[in-house]
Design a protein around this motif. Structure first.
Motif, PDB file in Angstrom:
ATOM      1  N   GLY A 186     -16.786  45.822-109.394  1.00  0.00           N
ATOM      2  CA  GLY A 186     -15.344  45.698-109.193  1.00  0.00           C
ATOM      3  C   GLY A 186     -14.818  44.349-109.677  1.00  0.00           C
ATOM      4  N   GLN A 187     -15.598  43.288-109.409  1.00  0.00           N
ATOM      5  CA  GLN A 187     -15.190  41.950-109.862  1.00  0.00           C
ATOM      6  C   GLN A 187     -15.198  41.874-111.380  1.00  0.00           C
ATOM      7  N   ARG A 188     -16.211  42.485-111.991  1.00  0.00           N
ATOM      8  CA  ARG A 188     -16.280  42.474-113.455  1.00  0.00           C
ATOM      9  C   ARG A 188     -15.050  43.143-114.055  1.00  0.00           C
ATOM     10  N   GLN A 189     -14.668  44.278-113.460  1.00  0.00           N
ATOM     11  CA  GLN A 189     -13.530  44.990-114.020  1.00  0.00           C
ATOM     12  C   GLN A 189     -12.248  44.188-113.837  1.00  0.00           C
ATOM     13  N   ARG A 190     -12.146  43.431-112.762  1.00  0.00           N
ATOM     14  CA  ARG A 190     -10.994  42.559-112.572  1.00  0.00           C
ATOM     15  C   ARG A 190     -10.946  41.502-113.656  1.00  0.00           C
ATOM     16  N   VAL A 191     -12.120  40.922-113.958  1.00  0.00           N
ATOM     17  CA  VAL A 191     -12.165  39.906-115.011  1.00  0.00           C
ATOM     18  C   VAL A 191     -11.751  40.535-116.345  1.00  0.00           C
ATOM     19  N   ALA A 192     -12.230  41.762-116.570  1.00  0.00           N
ATOM     20  CA  ALA A 192     -11.870  42.447-117.821  1.00  0.00           C
ATOM     21  C   ALA A 192     -10.363  42.656-117.900  1.00  0.00           C
ATOM     22  N   ILE A 193      -9.748  42.999-116.769  1.00  0.00           N
ATOM     23  CA  ILE A 193      -8.289  43.155-116.755  1.00  0.00           C
ATOM     24  C   ILE A 193      -7.636  41.796-116.989  1.00  0.00           C
ATOM     25  N   GLY A 194      -8.251  40.753-116.393  1.00  0.00           N
ATOM     26  CA  GLY A 194      -7.723  39.403-116.575  1.00  0.00           C
ATOM     27  C   GLY A 194      -7.731  38.981-118.026  1.00  0.00           C
ATOM     28  N   ARG A 195      -8.733  39.407-118.755  1.00  0.00           N
ATOM     29  CA  ARG A 195      -8.833  39.032-120.163  1.00  0.00           C
ATOM     30  C   ARG A 195      -7.656  39.596-120.957  1.00  0.00           C
ATOM     31  N   ALA A 196      -7.207  40.784-120.534  1.00  0.00           N
ATOM     32  CA  ALA A 196      -6.017  41.336-121.184  1.00  0.00           C
ATOM     33  C   ALA A 196      -4.760  40.627-120.682  1.00  0.00           C
ATOM     34  N   GLU A 205     -10.932  54.337-119.786  1.00  0.00           N
ATOM     35  CA  GLU A 205     -11.709  54.768-118.620  1.00  0.00           C
ATOM     36  C   GLU A 205     -12.210  53.577-117.802  1.00  0.00           C
ATOM     37  N   PRO A 206     -11.329  52.725-117.332  1.00  0.00           N
ATOM     38  CA  PRO A 206     -11.794  51.469-116.739  1.00  0.00           C
ATOM     39  C   PRO A 206     -12.521  51.648-115.416  1.00  0.00           C
ATOM     40  N   LEU A 207     -12.331  52.754-114.752  1.00  0.00           N
ATOM     41  CA  LEU A 207     -12.910  52.883-113.417  1.00  0.00           C
ATOM     42  C   LEU A 207     -14.118  53.819-113.372  1.00  0.00           C
ATOM     43  N   SER A 208     -14.488  54.366-114.525  1.00  0.00           N
ATOM     44  CA  SER A 208     -15.519  55.407-114.506  1.00  0.00           C
ATOM     45  C   SER A 208     -16.895  54.877-114.138  1.00  0.00           C
ATOM     46  N   ASN A 209     -17.134  53.566-114.299  1.00  0.00           N
ATOM     47  CA  ASN A 209     -18.455  53.024-113.957  1.00  0.00           C
ATOM     48  C   ASN A 209     -18.544  52.537-112.517  1.00  0.00           C
ATOM     49  N   LEU A 210     -17.477  52.738-111.752  1.00  0.00           N
ATOM     50  CA  LEU A 210     -17.477  52.231-110.383  1.00  0.00           C
ATOM     51  C   LEU A 210     -17.739  53.366-109.402  1.00  0.00           C
ATOM     52  N   ALA A 237     -17.101  55.611-105.923  1.00  0.00           N
ATOM     53  CA  ALA A 237     -15.864  56.296-105.535  1.00  0.00           C
ATOM     54  C   ALA A 237     -14.930  55.408-104.721  1.00  0.00           C
ATOM     55  N   LYS A 238     -15.484  54.618-103.800  1.00  0.00           N
ATOM     56  CA  LYS A 238     -14.642  53.830-102.903  1.00  0.00           C
ATOM     57  C   LYS A 238     -13.933  52.706-103.666  1.00  0.00           C
ATOM     58  N   LEU A 239     -14.728  51.996-104.503  1.00  0.00           N
ATOM     59  CA  LEU A 239     -14.159  50.924-105.312  1.00  0.00           C
ATOM     60  C   LEU A 239     -13.105  51.460-106.262  1.00  0.00           C
ATOM     61  N   ARG A 240     -13.390  52.655-106.799  1.00  0.00           N
ATOM     62  CA  ARG A 240     -12.486  53.261-107.773  1.00  0.00           C
ATOM     63  C   ARG A 240     -11.106  53.466-107.148  1.00  0.00           C
ATOM     64  N   ALA A 241     -11.123  53.985-105.929  1.00  0.00           N
ATOM     65  CA  ALA A 241      -9.846  54.236-105.248  1.00  0.00           C
ATOM     66  C   ALA A 241      -9.112  52.922-105.010  1.00  0.00           C
ATOM     67  N   GLY A 242      -9.865  51.880-104.629  1.00  0.00           N
ATOM     68  CA  GLY A 242      -9.247  50.579-104.374  1.00  0.00           C
ATOM     69  C   GLY A 242      -8.638  49.978-105.630  1.00  0.00           C
ATOM     70  N   LEU A 243      -9.407  49.977-106.722  1.00  0.00           N
ATOM     71  CA  LEU A 243      -8.915  49.382-107.966  1.00  0.00           C
ATOM     72  C   LEU A 243      -7.769  50.182-108.562  1.00  0.00           C
TER      73      LEU A 243
END
Lengths: 313, 361
Positions: free
Chosen positions: B141-151, B163-168, B170-176
């Motif tokens: 989840g933190q990695r994906q946040r950083v990836a969003i930050g890069r944009a 497909e930014p949430l497909s590697n997370l 289920a619970k994290l996916r719903a949160g992000l």
């Protein structure tokens, strides 16, 4: 009525539990001397002996004096250890007119190997990177031709290259040999680097492009730092291959700049005087030492590199 | 829906790999600040379309406009886009801070401005404590946040999500998912989001483009796509569990099927009501059962075949005349296989599709 019944049921339950407690539990015991182990270790020991025995004979012989060698017990350890043959092989043995031993060849080999390794790896890694990530027109054809080059025997190209080098004025020079080594390393190294870069996640490359990095920016800032393992592998391949090369060294250079391998051959195969087996053995071991050291030193680095690369971002 | 000032405009886009046509003459207009989801099963061309918009793939034909500018031949970095990838694609040897500032350094921004933008993005995404860490030391989840930050740091008009949430999990996916929606409301950038997950699509999108075989089948609001699917594929694709279908024929306002004739009173025909073979679709949640079924215009006497309790709901498969239907019942409902059950639905909530063309009737 119901109470005794339930009691006996509990008792029966306890009985059923007892064998479960005494049954197999924990890790399954393994037999040390199983048939599979005997076959595996037996084969390994026999094969290692087969390979280590000649090395043993060489080391032992190189530490003996000539009188002791003449006794003919080649497997016997030296009665009196002497380093005389090693000193002689390094600094006194004669090849033709020069009598300064292998040291001259050693430094020649260093001057040939270092630039060849650096140049070939630098070019091949960029080649592999371009082929893996920048799918330019004709990339496949280019790659096929390059790989095809790996299957042509060197001997076929010996003489044409002599002419090429002569025309370029590089025949008989260190530079000429460096160029030859770099070119002949190209097919296998490019294949190696291309396959490695292809295995890196493609999205990293895409992300770097979106971030505005260009061809060289992506190569130096993204790809290189992730590729230590493959650079070590390429270095081992090239150092070993170029250091051990005899054919190109003898054909494209002249006596002054003969690499160590050629000089070793001249020492060992010299027909005049007494055959000094101990000096020959020492000279051979000295020549083989460099690839051996590279292997041991970077072998560790190699494993570390792989472990570091395994944690993908 | 006509958009006067589109943020992204795609005209007659075609892409072929050799003989394979991946995108076929595709048109798409995305309004300023709109959240568009490209939805489809794998191989439908949705990620390919996103890569074309990003400039990571060269198109075979057609044009792409971003912010009114023709960017068809532009480099990805000069299109005014930021992209977030499924595998995060963080540079593993750089710290989070270096990851965020890489694009800005390439753009040649002054050092203090880079620091300011990185700090701003880190604040928005709440990744300030992570700035000195390497990606390997972050959770998914933190990695994906950083990836969003890069944009985010690049101040772009358009965000592309692949497909930014497909590697997370289920619970994290719903949160992000919620966070991405929140981010969109805060930033109000145009966002294009590729996914195969219909829940993500329905919850996030202003409009969903459903893709199949390199074409957009329907481009509409989540509500319209759910309520009035334009073709059989969309009807089948959206909704979980998916829609029930009954084969039959339409003639003069009557749908004739093996389960009996169904009068199509209240059904809103898309065009003049035709005649011929058709399929009637009805969602499991629109089939009432038990006493509520009594009030429905169409009623069927069925037998319960299978029960799947989900807690909040119970999915029940019922059989009638060799036809199986899924019915969504209340989680408290007590049903047993073999039990007789009356079900019913309103034709107004049904969907009719031509059997040959698969278009909505």
């Amino acid at each position: 009525m119901s109470e005794p019944a339930s009691l006996s049921a509990t008792a029966a339950g306890a009985d059923a539990v007892a064998p479960a407690l005494s049954g197999p539990r924990g890790p399954r015991p393994r037999k040390r001397l199983s048939r599979a182990n005997i076959i595996v270790y037996g084969t390994l020991i026999v094969v290692s002996l087969y390979y280590l025995l000649p090395l043993y004979v060489m080391v032992v012989t190189s530490l003996k004096g000539m009188p002791e060698i003449r006794l003919g017990n080649i497997f016997a350890p030296p009665m009196e250890i002497t380093f005389e043959p090693w000193v002689k092989a390094w600094s006194e043995a004669c090849t033709g007119l020069n009598c300064d031993g292998l040291s001259r060849g050693f430094w020649n080999s260093v001057r040939i190997t270092v630039p060849s390794v650096v140049l070939s790896i630098a070019i091949a890694s960029v080649n592999g990177y371009a082929l893996a990530n920048w799918r330019f027109k004709g990339a496949d054809v280019f790659f096929t031709i390059l790989i095809f080059g790996a299957f042509i025997p060197y001997q076929v190209m010996l003489y044409p290259i002599v002419i090429l080098l002569r025309e370029m004025g590089l025949y008989g020079t260190l530079g000429g040999l460096v160029i030859v080594h770099s070119i002949f390393g190209m097919p296998i190294l490019t294949l190696l680097f291309r396959n490695y870069f292809t295995s890196l996640p493609e999205e990293l490359f895409k992300a770097a492009r979106v971030d505005g990095a260009g061809f060289w920016g992506i190569y130096f800032r993204i790809m290189l730092p992730m590729s230590l393992p493959i650079f070590v592998v390429a270095m081992i391949l090239q150092v070993t291959g170029i250091w051990n090369d005899f054919l190109f060294g003898v054909v494209y250079t002249k006596p002054d700049i003969y690499p160590m391998t050629v000089q070793l051959n001249n020492i060992v195969n010299s027909v005049q005087g007494v055959k000094e087996y101990n000096v020959n053995m020492a000279a051979t071991l000295l020549t083989g030492l460099v690839p051996l050291v590279i292997y041991f030193v970077s072998g560790k680095l190699f494993v570390r590199g792989i472990a570091a690369g395994a944690v993908k971002g | 829906m006509h958009i006067t000032d589109p943020s992204i405009s795609i005209r007659n886009l075609k892409l072929s790999f050799g003989a394979v046509e991946v995108l076929k003459d595709l048109d798409l207009d995305v309004a300023q600040g709109e959240f568009v989801v490209l939805l489809g099963s794998s191989g439908c061309g949705k990620s390919t379309l996103l890569n074309c918009i990003a400039g990571l793939l060269d198109v075979s034909d057609g044009q792409i406009f971003i912010g009114g500018r023709n960017v068809t031949w532009e480099e990805p970095s000069r299109r005014g886009i930021g992209m977030v990838f499924q595998s995060y694609a963080l540079y593993p040897q750089m710290t989070v801070e270096a990851n965020l500032s890489f694009g800005l350094k390439n753009a040649g921004l002054p050092r203090d401005e880079i620091a300011r933008k990185v700090a701003e993005a880190a604040r928005i995404l709440q990744i300030e404590p992570l700035l000195k860490r390497k990606p390997a030391a972050l959770s998914g989840g933190q990695r994906q946040r950083v990836a969003i930050g890069r944009a985010l740091v690049r101040d772009v008009d358009v965000f592309l999500f692949d497909e930014p949430l497909s590697n997370l999990d289920a619970k994290l996916r719903a949160g992000l998912r919620v966070e991405i929606k929140q981010l969109h409301q805060t930033l109000s950038n145009t966002m294009i989001y590729v996914t195969h997950d219909q829940v993500e699509a329905m919850t996030l999108a202003d409009r969903i483009a459903i893709m199949k075989g390199g074409q957009v089948l329907q481009f509409d609001t989540p509500h319209e796509i759910y309520a009035r699917p334009s073709c059989l594929y969309v009807a089948e694709f959206i909704g979980s569990p998916s829609m029930n279908f009954i084969d039959g024929a339409v003639a003069e306002g009557i749908f004739a099927a093996p389960v009996g004739d169904i009068a199509l009173e209240g059904y809103d025909f898309a065009g003049p009501p035709g005649t011929g073979p058709a399929r009637l679709g009805i969602r499991p949640e629109h089939i009432a059962s038990g006493p509520e079924a009594e009030a429905m215009p169409v009623r069927l006497e069925t037998v319960v075949e299978l029960v799947e309790p989900l807690g909040s709901d119970t999915l029940v498969r019922v059989g009638v005349q060799g036809q199986s239907l899924w019915v969504r019942m209340d989680g408290q409902a007590v049903v047993q296989p073999g039990q007789a059950l009356q079900v019913g639905f309103a034709p107004a909530r049904a969907h009719l599709f031509d059997k040959a063309t698969e278009a909505r009737l």
